[in-house]
Scaffold this motif. Structure first.
Motif, PDB file in Angstrom:
ATOM      1  N   CYS A  73      26.443  -2.124 -35.111  1.00 46.25           N
ATOM      2  CA  CYS A  73      27.836  -1.804 -34.806  1.00 46.25           C
ATOM      3  C   CYS A  73      28.643  -3.098 -34.670  1.00 46.25           C
ATOM      4  N   TRP A  74      29.911  -3.026 -35.053  1.00 44.33           N
ATOM      5  CA  TRP A  74      30.806  -4.183 -34.892  1.00 44.33           C
ATOM      6  C   TRP A  74      32.262  -3.716 -34.804  1.00 44.33           C
ATOM      7  N   ARG A  75      33.099  -4.650 -34.334  1.00 44.69           N
ATOM      8  CA  ARG A  75      34.506  -4.334 -34.117  1.00 44.69           C
ATOM      9  C   ARG A  75      35.310  -5.619 -34.235  1.00 44.69           C
ATOM     10  N   VAL A  76      36.519  -5.496 -34.698  1.00 44.16           N
ATOM     11  CA  VAL A  76      37.443  -6.643 -34.750  1.00 44.16           C
ATOM     12  C   VAL A  76      38.698  -6.290 -33.952  1.00 44.16           C
ATOM     13  N   ASP A  77      38.976  -7.074 -32.911  1.00 45.03           N
ATOM     14  CA  ASP A  77      40.221  -6.916 -32.141  1.00 45.03           C
ATOM     15  C   ASP A  77      41.246  -7.920 -32.661  1.00 45.03           C
TER      16      ASP A  77
ATOM     17  N   GLY B  86      40.172  -2.884 -31.944  1.00 41.80           N
ATOM     18  CA  GLY B  86      39.838  -2.295 -33.237  1.00 41.80           C
ATOM     19  C   GLY B  86      38.942  -1.068 -33.105  1.00 41.80           C
ATOM     20  N   VAL B  87      38.740  -0.390 -34.240  1.00 45.06           N
ATOM     21  CA  VAL B  87      37.846   0.771 -34.257  1.00 45.06           C
ATOM     22  C   VAL B  87      36.399   0.289 -34.376  1.00 45.06           C
ATOM     23  N   LEU B  88      35.494   1.155 -33.977  1.00 44.39           N
ATOM     24  CA  LEU B  88      34.064   0.817 -34.047  1.00 44.39           C
ATOM     25  C   LEU B  88      33.548   1.120 -35.454  1.00 44.39           C
ATOM     26  N   TRP B  89      32.918   0.138 -36.082  1.00 41.72           N
ATOM     27  CA  TRP B  89      32.332   0.294 -37.414  1.00 41.72           C
ATOM     28  C   TRP B  89      30.813   0.242 -37.312  1.00 41.72           C
ATOM     29  N   ARG B  90      30.174   1.055 -38.127  1.00 46.09           N
ATOM     30  CA  ARG B  90      28.704   1.094 -38.132  1.00 46.09           C
ATOM     31  C   ARG B  90      28.197   0.972 -39.575  1.00 46.09           C
ATOM     32  N   PHE B  91      27.013   0.402 -39.706  1.00 46.64           N
ATOM     33  CA  PHE B  91      26.314   0.419 -40.999  1.00 46.64           C
ATOM     34  C   PHE B  91      24.801   0.372 -40.754  1.00 46.64           C
ATOM     35  N   GLU B  92      24.058   0.876 -41.710  1.00 43.50           N
ATOM     36  CA  GLU B  92      22.589   0.875 -41.632  1.00 43.50           C
ATOM     37  C   GLU B  92      22.022  -0.090 -42.649  1.00 43.50           C
ATOM     38  N   THR B  93      21.087  -0.879 -42.202  1.00 38.05           N
ATOM     39  CA  THR B  93      20.422  -1.799 -43.134  1.00 38.05           C
ATOM     40  C   THR B  93      19.379  -1.044 -43.971  1.00 38.05           C
ATOM     41  N   VAL B  94      18.926  -1.718 -44.996  1.00 37.23           N
ATOM     42  CA  VAL B  94      18.008  -1.102 -45.947  1.00 37.23           C
ATOM     43  C   VAL B  94      16.765  -0.576 -45.231  1.00 37.23           C
ATOM     44  N   LYS B  95      16.316   0.606 -45.675  1.00 35.85           N
ATOM     45  CA  LYS B  95      15.084   1.177 -45.127  1.00 35.85           C
ATOM     46  C   LYS B  95      13.878   0.433 -45.703  1.00 35.85           C
ATOM     47  N   SER B  96      12.929   0.168 -44.854  1.00 35.75           N
ATOM     48  CA  SER B  96      11.712  -0.519 -45.303  1.00 35.75           C
ATOM     49  C   SER B  96      10.647   0.501 -45.702  1.00 35.75           C
ATOM     50  N   THR B  97      11.084   1.600 -46.327  1.00 33.27           N
ATOM     51  CA  THR B  97      10.139   2.646 -46.729  1.00 33.27           C
ATOM     52  C   THR B  97       8.981   2.038 -47.496  1.00 33.27           C
ATOM     53  N   PRO B  98       7.756   2.289 -47.069  1.00 31.42           N
ATOM     54  CA  PRO B  98       6.615   1.704 -47.787  1.00 31.42           C
ATOM     55  C   PRO B  98       6.514   2.269 -49.199  1.00 31.42           C
ATOM     56  N   ILE B  99       6.048   1.443 -50.111  1.00 30.31           N
ATOM     57  CA  ILE B  99       5.836   1.848 -51.499  1.00 30.31           C
ATOM     58  C   ILE B  99       4.359   1.715 -51.804  1.00 30.31           C
ATOM     59  N   ILE B 100       3.735   2.815 -52.193  1.00 30.97           N
ATOM     60  CA  ILE B 100       2.311   2.783 -52.537  1.00 30.97           C
ATOM     61  C   ILE B 100       2.175   2.258 -53.962  1.00 30.97           C
ATOM     62  N   THR B 101       1.514   1.134 -54.100  1.00 29.09           N
ATOM     63  CA  THR B 101       1.333   0.511 -55.414  1.00 29.09           C
ATOM     64  C   THR B 101      -0.056   0.763 -55.990  1.00 29.09           C
ATOM     65  N   GLY B 102      -0.961   1.239 -55.168  1.00 24.89           N
ATOM     66  CA  GLY B 102      -2.306   1.549 -55.635  1.00 24.89           C
ATOM     67  C   GLY B 102      -2.898   2.683 -54.827  1.00 24.89           C
TER      68      GLY B 102
END
Length: 473
Positions: free
Chosen positions: A81-85, A96-112
């Protein structure tokens, strides 16, 4: 306004994250920035995303243009969360208004995915899953039951690594046979499931000896056999055999018991039978599990009437090369097909204990001693048939009476591994009392399957002999 990352953004990369925004608009003219703003005060919870409060980070002078601050290195799987006054002279800041964002999911990837295993009874099987994961992965292995009541494994006297990347099953026994898979999790909270690896004890899965007038396989635990028509018991190369009449008689395993019993054969297998027929036809089965419509396999007569072939669907070279001799001569013949779709990637056909080979008609040189395959046999839910095949599906099975060729059968066997050439030859020799030359040795000049003194005598007798014709000068 117009923050970046946008409010509600997802899958935001975690490296070199820059925050940017436009100054608040002029209340009198919303199309332009407020000229009274002197600075922007940035607040975030980036140091502790679990804290509902935001904390002052920096004051950025207002230039009237888009402002930015950073970069930040963030963690995966987090909502930030972040905000700019906006700072105005001589008055309170504009919150300012409250802004939110989600970082990339670290979903595991099965390679074998874990691989199928066939081991000797009492041996150890191991199953490994290979994973790419942006956050530390965790593992939980399961034994497949029905997809709903599967068993989460725990370490025990026989099992180790139940929550590790590699699962070990020691002192393996018949009751351990089945499927094993792994669920991989990490901080993303999104688990992924590996493919199910089949496991079996190296063994003969089914054996129809037809002794004591019994049409069933005598291997404990193998599916019951359903008799179609009225085949009769007759004398065979070993005790009793069964005689099947053209278009009328066959055997097939109980579909309710077959479902997955023979599935491990899609990886490696051997199918063998003794057959006696004068009915030379094309493409009629000896022993089959479906074998049509891109499913299953069948040991059968091939494109040339009377010559066997081993058909494996979905493997490449599906139909198989026809045998190098006929078996439709009214004598007993031992026909064997082997398939390895994992390591050697080859299938082979044996007739009377000897590997069937293809030679060049022009040069006589060996062209191939088997068919290369590129993958596993395509699965089917249908039963195994003897003297005929069952096609269609479980809800609407078809007994292909038109493809039943009259013949006698004995010693029908299915294995979950590849019998080697020596074992196949020994089986034939033990039943017939005849020796078998598995591979003709080089320099065996008298054809007795040995290189011995007699071959040297033949060689010496022709020493310096020749038939070279030279031109007259």
């Amino acid at each position: 306004k117009n923050p970046s990352p946008a409010n509600g953004a997802q899958e935001v990369p975690t490296d070199e994250v820059m925050l940017s925004w436009y100054p608040a608009p002029d209340p009198e003219n919303p199309d332009v920035p407020n000229p009274a703003i002197t600075a922007h005060r940035l607040y975030t919870n980036f140091d502790n995303p679990d804290d509902p409060n935001l904390y002052f980070v920096a004051e950025i002078p207002n230039t009237g243009e888009r402002a930015e601050y950073g970069p930040f290195t963030l963690e995966t799987d987090i909502t930030y969360c972040w905000r700019v006054d906006e700072v105005l002279p001589d008055v309170n800041d504009i919150t300012g208004v409250l802004w939110r964002f989600e970082t990339v999911k670290s979903t595991p990837i099965i390679t074998g995915h874990p691989s199928y295993q066939v081991v000797e009874e009492g041996g150890t099987a191991s199953f490994t899953v290979e994973v790419d994961s942006m956050s530390p992965p965790t593992f939980q292995w399961y034994r497949y039951v029905d997809g709903t009541n599967d068993i989460a494994l725990t370490d025990s006297e026989k099992i180790s690594g139940s929550q590790e990347q590699t699962l070990y099953l020691s002192n393996a026994q018949l009751d351990d046979e089945g499927g094993f898979y792994c669920i991989v999790s990490n901080l993303s909270g999104i688990p992924v499931t590996s493919q199910t690896a089949l496991f079996g004890i190296k063994r003969r899965l089914a054996y129809w000896s037809f002794e004591d007038n019994n049409p069933n396989s005598v291997v404990p635990g193998s599916p019951a056999t359903i008799v179609y028509g009225n085949p009769t018991f007759v004398a065979g190369p070993v005790g009793n055999a069964m005689n099947f009449h053209t278009g009328l008689d066959m055997l097939y395993t109980d579909p309710n018991e077959t479902l997955s019993y023979f599935d491990i054969c899609n990886y490696t297998m051997t199918v063998a039978c003794w057959v006696n027929t004068t009915n030379a036809r094309t493409w009629v089965p000896f022993v089959a599990r479906h074998g049509e419509s891109g499913q299953g396999w069948q040991l059968r007569q091939g494109s040339v009437a009377g010559r066997p072939t081993f058909t494996t669907r979905g493997t490449g070279n599906d139909d198989g090369t026809r045998g190098d001799r006929t078996i439709a001569d009214g004598n007993w013949h031992y026909v064997v097909g082997t398939f390895d779709g994992t390591d050697q990637k080859i299938k082979k056909l044996y007739i009377d204990g000897v590997l069937s080979k293809v030679y060049s008609e022009d040069t006589g040189k060996l062209l191939r001693a088997g068919d290369e395959v590129s993958g596993l046999i395509n699965p089917t839910l249908l039963p195994v048939g003897i003297a005929g095949r069952v096609t269609g599906d479980l809800e609407n099975m078809t007994i292909e009476t038109w493809n039943i060729a009259g013949a006698k059968y004995d010693e029908v066997e299915i294995y979950n591994y590849v019998l080697d050439a020596e074992t196949i030859a020994q089986n034939y020799a033990n039943i017939t009392g005849q020796s078998v030359c598995v591979e003709q040795p080089e320099n065996d000049l008298d054809g007795n399957c040995f290189v011995d003194l007699n071959d040297f005598v033949i060689f010496a007798s022709e020493w310096l002999g020749g038939s070279l014709i030279q031109p007259n000068l």
